[in-house]
Design a protein around this motif. Structure first.
Motif, PDB file in Angstrom:
ATOM      1  N   ILE A 265     -10.512   2.684   3.584  1.00 42.78           N
ATOM      2  CA  ILE A 265     -11.588   1.883   2.963  1.00 42.78           C
ATOM      3  C   ILE A 265     -12.644   1.723   4.054  1.00 42.78           C
TER       4      ILE A 265
ATOM      5  N   THR B  17      -2.568  -1.177  -4.444  1.00 46.28           N
ATOM      6  CA  THR B  17      -2.082  -2.176  -3.479  1.00 46.28           C
ATOM      7  C   THR B  17      -1.935  -3.535  -4.153  1.00 46.28           C
TER       8      THR B  17
ATOM      9  N   THR C  16       0.829  -1.213   0.000  1.00 44.40           N
ATOM     10  CA  THR C  16       0.000   0.000   0.000  1.00 44.40           C
ATOM     11  C   THR C  16       0.866   1.267   0.000  1.00 44.40           C
TER      12      THR C  16
ATOM     13  N   HIS D 160      -1.367  10.562  14.867  1.00 48.79           N
ATOM     14  CA  HIS D 160      -2.087   9.377  15.357  1.00 48.79           C
ATOM     15  C   HIS D 160      -3.158   9.843  16.330  1.00 48.79           C
ATOM     16  N   SER D 161      -3.757   8.904  17.049  1.00 46.34           N
ATOM     17  CA  SER D 161      -4.940   9.246  17.846  1.00 46.34           C
ATOM     18  C   SER D 161      -4.624  10.191  19.010  1.00 46.34           C
TER      19      SER D 161
ATOM     20  N   GLY E  21      -8.816   4.938   9.071  1.00 46.43           N
ATOM     21  CA  GLY E  21      -9.890   3.965   9.237  1.00 46.43           C
ATOM     22  C   GLY E  21     -11.174   4.578   9.770  1.00 46.43           C
TER      23      GLY E  21
ATOM     24  N   VAL F  51      -6.029   6.531   1.817  1.00 50.14           N
ATOM     25  CA  VAL F  51      -5.847   5.074   1.911  1.00 50.14           C
ATOM     26  C   VAL F  51      -7.103   4.390   2.466  1.00 50.14           C
TER      27      VAL F  51
ATOM     28  N   ARG G  19      -0.324   5.367  12.180  1.00 46.92           N
ATOM     29  CA  ARG G  19       1.014   4.838  12.459  1.00 46.92           C
ATOM     30  C   ARG G  19       1.016   3.314  12.516  1.00 46.92           C
ATOM     31  N   SER G  20       0.150   2.675  11.725  1.00 45.29           N
ATOM     32  CA  SER G  20       0.139   1.207  11.725  1.00 45.29           C
ATOM     33  C   SER G  20       1.399   0.671  11.059  1.00 45.29           C
TER      34      SER G  20
HETATM   35  N1  LIG Z   1      -6.454   0.839   0.151  1.00 42.21           N
HETATM   36  C1  LIG Z   1      -5.726  -0.150   0.639  1.00 42.21           C
HETATM   37  O1  LIG Z   1      -5.094  -0.855  -0.091  1.00 42.21           O
HETATM   38  C2  LIG Z   1      -5.679  -0.364   2.109  1.00 42.21           C
HETATM   39  C3  LIG Z   1      -6.543   0.302   2.893  1.00 42.21           C
HETATM   40  N2  LIG Z   1      -6.493   0.194   4.239  1.00 42.21           N
HETATM   41  C4  LIG Z   1      -7.410   1.043   4.996  1.00 42.21           C
HETATM   42  O2  LIG Z   1      -6.657   2.126   5.520  1.00 42.21           O
HETATM   43  C5  LIG Z   1      -7.165   2.494   6.788  1.00 42.21           C
HETATM   44  C6  LIG Z   1      -6.063   2.391   7.822  1.00 42.21           C
HETATM   45  O3  LIG Z   1      -5.630   1.062   7.904  1.00 42.21           O
HETATM   46  P1  LIG Z   1      -4.609   0.563   9.054  1.00 42.21           P
HETATM   47  O4  LIG Z   1      -3.389   1.394   8.998  1.00 42.21           O
HETATM   48  O5  LIG Z   1      -4.510  -0.891   8.962  1.00 42.21           O
HETATM   49  O6  LIG Z   1      -5.484   0.948  10.350  1.00 42.21           O
HETATM   50  P2  LIG Z   1      -5.169   0.816  11.897  1.00 42.21           P
HETATM   51  O7  LIG Z   1      -6.470   0.768  12.553  1.00 42.21           O
HETATM   52  O8  LIG Z   1      -4.175  -0.254  12.136  1.00 42.21           O
HETATM   53  O9  LIG Z   1      -4.462   2.219  12.223  1.00 42.21           O
HETATM   54  C7  LIG Z   1      -5.202   3.412  12.238  1.00 42.21           C
HETATM   55  C8  LIG Z   1      -4.304   4.540  12.671  1.00 42.21           C
HETATM   56  O10 LIG Z   1      -5.110   5.719  12.714  1.00 42.21           O
HETATM   57  C9  LIG Z   1      -4.879   6.384  13.935  1.00 42.21           C
HETATM   58  N3  LIG Z   1      -6.061   7.099  14.391  1.00 42.21           N
HETATM   59  C10 LIG Z   1      -7.213   6.585  14.860  1.00 42.21           C
HETATM   60  N4  LIG Z   1      -8.057   7.562  15.228  1.00 42.21           N
HETATM   61  C11 LIG Z   1      -7.400   8.731  15.002  1.00 42.21           C
HETATM   62  C12 LIG Z   1      -7.733  10.087  15.213  1.00 42.21           C
HETATM   63  N5  LIG Z   1      -8.893  10.463  15.735  1.00 42.21           N
HETATM   64  N6  LIG Z   1      -6.827  11.016  14.863  1.00 42.21           N
HETATM   65  C13 LIG Z   1      -5.631  10.662  14.316  1.00 42.21           C
HETATM   66  N7  LIG Z   1      -5.265   9.389  14.121  1.00 42.21           N
HETATM   67  C14 LIG Z   1      -6.144   8.436  14.455  1.00 42.21           C
HETATM   68  C15 LIG Z   1      -4.524   5.301  14.936  1.00 42.21           C
HETATM   69  O11 LIG Z   1      -3.793   5.883  15.990  1.00 42.21           O
HETATM   70  P3  LIG Z   1      -3.224   5.022  17.238  1.00 42.21           P
HETATM   71  O12 LIG Z   1      -2.013   4.317  16.712  1.00 42.21           O
HETATM   72  O13 LIG Z   1      -2.884   6.057  18.251  1.00 42.21           O
HETATM   73  O14 LIG Z   1      -4.311   4.091  17.644  1.00 42.21           O
HETATM   74  C16 LIG Z   1      -3.708   4.356  14.072  1.00 42.21           C
HETATM   75  O15 LIG Z   1      -2.353   4.712  14.065  1.00 42.21           O
HETATM   76  C17 LIG Z   1      -8.374   1.586   7.029  1.00 42.21           C
HETATM   77  O16 LIG Z   1      -9.523   2.239   6.548  1.00 42.21           O
HETATM   78  C18 LIG Z   1      -8.055   0.381   6.169  1.00 42.21           C
HETATM   79  O17 LIG Z   1      -9.225  -0.299   5.774  1.00 42.21           O
HETATM   80  C19 LIG Z   1      -5.545  -0.577   4.843  1.00 42.21           C
HETATM   81  C20 LIG Z   1      -4.654  -1.292   4.097  1.00 42.21           C
HETATM   82  C21 LIG Z   1      -4.672  -1.274   2.657  1.00 42.21           C
END
Ligand SMILES: NC(=O)C1=CN([C@@H]2O[C@H](COP(=O)(O)OP(=O)(O)OC[C@H]3O[C@@H](n4cnc5c(N)ncnc54)[C@H](OP(=O)(O)O)[C@@H]3O)[C@@H](O)[C@H]2O)C=CC1
Ligand SMILES: Nc1nc(=O)c2c([nH]1)NC[C@@H]1CN(c3ccc(C(=O)N[C@@H](CCC(=O)O)C(=O)O)cc3)C=[N+]21
Ligand SMILES: [Mg+2]
Length: 291
Positions: A231, A265, A141, A189-190, A210, A229, A166-167
């Motif tokens: 979905i 991706t 991705t 991040h959150s 997300g 990114v 930050r995943s």
């Molecule tokens: N298009 C594609 O090919 C792909 C799409 N995706 C999509 O991308 C999105 C993200 O995926 P992924 O990285 O796995 O998700 P994760 O849930 O693993 O990570 C989400 C991140 O967003 C942060 N976050 C959550 N709430 C807030 C907020 N209010 N303010 C700022 N940051 C916030 C979290 O912070 P914290 O770490 O502090 O919890 C975390 O770091 C999803 O919608 C997923 O479906 C994912 C992979 C491939």
């Protein structure tokens, strides 16, 4: 003013066509790249991705090997399957679809994959190689996002880039790739305070949160490049992490959802499978498919 639409779907189709050409050349030398996709459990969204990965793998001329295991599969059985795939010369790439059921140790499973076959780029060796500037397998991705950014902007050097999320699978490797291209990178991040103001300073925004339509239109710096990114399945269909209709009024360019990052991706997964195949055969990396 309305933003340029970054057409990930078209870019991905072009990428797959280039991959297909390379695969044809490899087959002429008796080598057919093989990708194994392992799905544990019956998550409906994962089943959709795995099906379309399989179809596109075959479309570019590679062999697709799908392994579906019940949700209650013991971790030891999954590790045994990974061992077999690691040892199988017909398999060049291994992808274990995430998330895994809760009883599994995701890190242990990922790190059991041969790093040379780790086409997701999630193995700690590949993560470390990317972080230290060594030849790695790069997560699909973020690699797809980088390709779209370079194609639209040319050089990323000196640009302010904000990665929201930050995943290990999106945010962190995205930040590494932007840093490698000499962007000035901020990761939010959150717990980030004042995200709207941080965002207003960004020439590049990559949203991987997300949360549907989380990034608002008035957070976008005029002319910024926005990569969405996210979905998210909502009552009005698939939407990204960016309020697209509002953001496109201010952004210079933006990816749609669907049709933006998602198709990239899958194309990058095939690119990585080809890269893994040429490397194991001692051939040079394919042009334009690695970062
Ligand atoms: N298009 C594609 O090919 C792909 C799409 N995706 C999509 O991308 C999105 C993200 O995926 P992924 O990285 O796995 O998700 P994760 O849930 O693993 O990570 C989400 C991140 O967003 C942060 N976050 C959550 N709430 C807030 C907020 N209010 N303010 C700022 N940051 C916030 C979290 O912070 P914290 O770490 O502090 O919890 C975390 O770091 C999803 O919608 C997923 O479906 C994912 C992979 C491939
Ligand atoms: N080991 C592993 N590697 C992954 O790369 C991986 C994963 N696990 N788990 C889940 C996420 C998510 N993901 C997507 C792939 C394609 C689309 C995609 O093609 N999306 C289309 C729409 C598809 C639809 O309509 O649902 C689009 O955005 O246009 C989306 C998301 C890969 N992931
Ligand atoms: Mg996640």
């Amino acid at each position: 003013m309305t933003a340029t639409l970054i057409d990930g779907k078209a870019f991905a189709a072009d990428l797959r066509a280039r991959i297909a050409t390379e695969v044809e050349a490899m087959k002429a030398q008796g080598i057919t790249p093989g990708l194994a996709v392992v799905l544990v459990g019956e998550d409906p969204a994962s089943q959709v991705y795995v099906r379309s990965k399989g179809r596109m793998t075959r479309e570019v001329g590679m062999n697709s090997h799908e392994h579906r295991l019940p949700a209650e599969t013991p971790q030891a059985d999954l590790l045994a399957l990974i061992d077999r795939l690691n040892a199988d010369p017909a398999i060049n790439g291994i992808l274990v679809q995430l998330p895994l059921p809760r009883h599994m140790d995701e890190a242990a499973v990922i790190n059991a994959i041969d790093p040379a076959k780790d086409v997701d780029g999630f193995h700690i060796l590949n993560v470390g190689r990317l972080a230290t500037g060594q030849k790695a397998m790069v997560p699909c991705t973020p690699l797809g996002c980088l390709m779209l950014l370079r194609n639209h902007l040319g050089s990323l050097s000196g640009k302010n880039a904000l990665v929201i999320g930050r995943s290990n699978i999106v945010g962190k490797p995205m930040a590494q790739l932007l840093l490698r291209d000499s962007a000035t990178v901020t990761i939010a991040h959150s717990r980030t305070t004042n995200l709207p103001d941080l965002c207003r300073q960004a020439d590049i925004v990559v949203a991987a949160v997300g949360l549907a339509r989380f990034v608002k239109g008035d957070w976008i710096k005029p002319g910024a490049t926005v990569i969405d990114v996210g979905i998210n399945r909502t009552d009005d269909g698939l939407v990204g992490d960016v309020d697209f209709d509002a953001a496109k009024q201010t952004a210079g360019a933006i990816t749609p959802v669907p049709g933006g990052v998602g198709p990239m991706t899958i194309a990058c997964l095939l690119a990585n499978t080809l890269t893994a195949t040429v490397r194991v055969n001692g051939l040079p990396d394919p042009e334009g498919l690695t970062p």
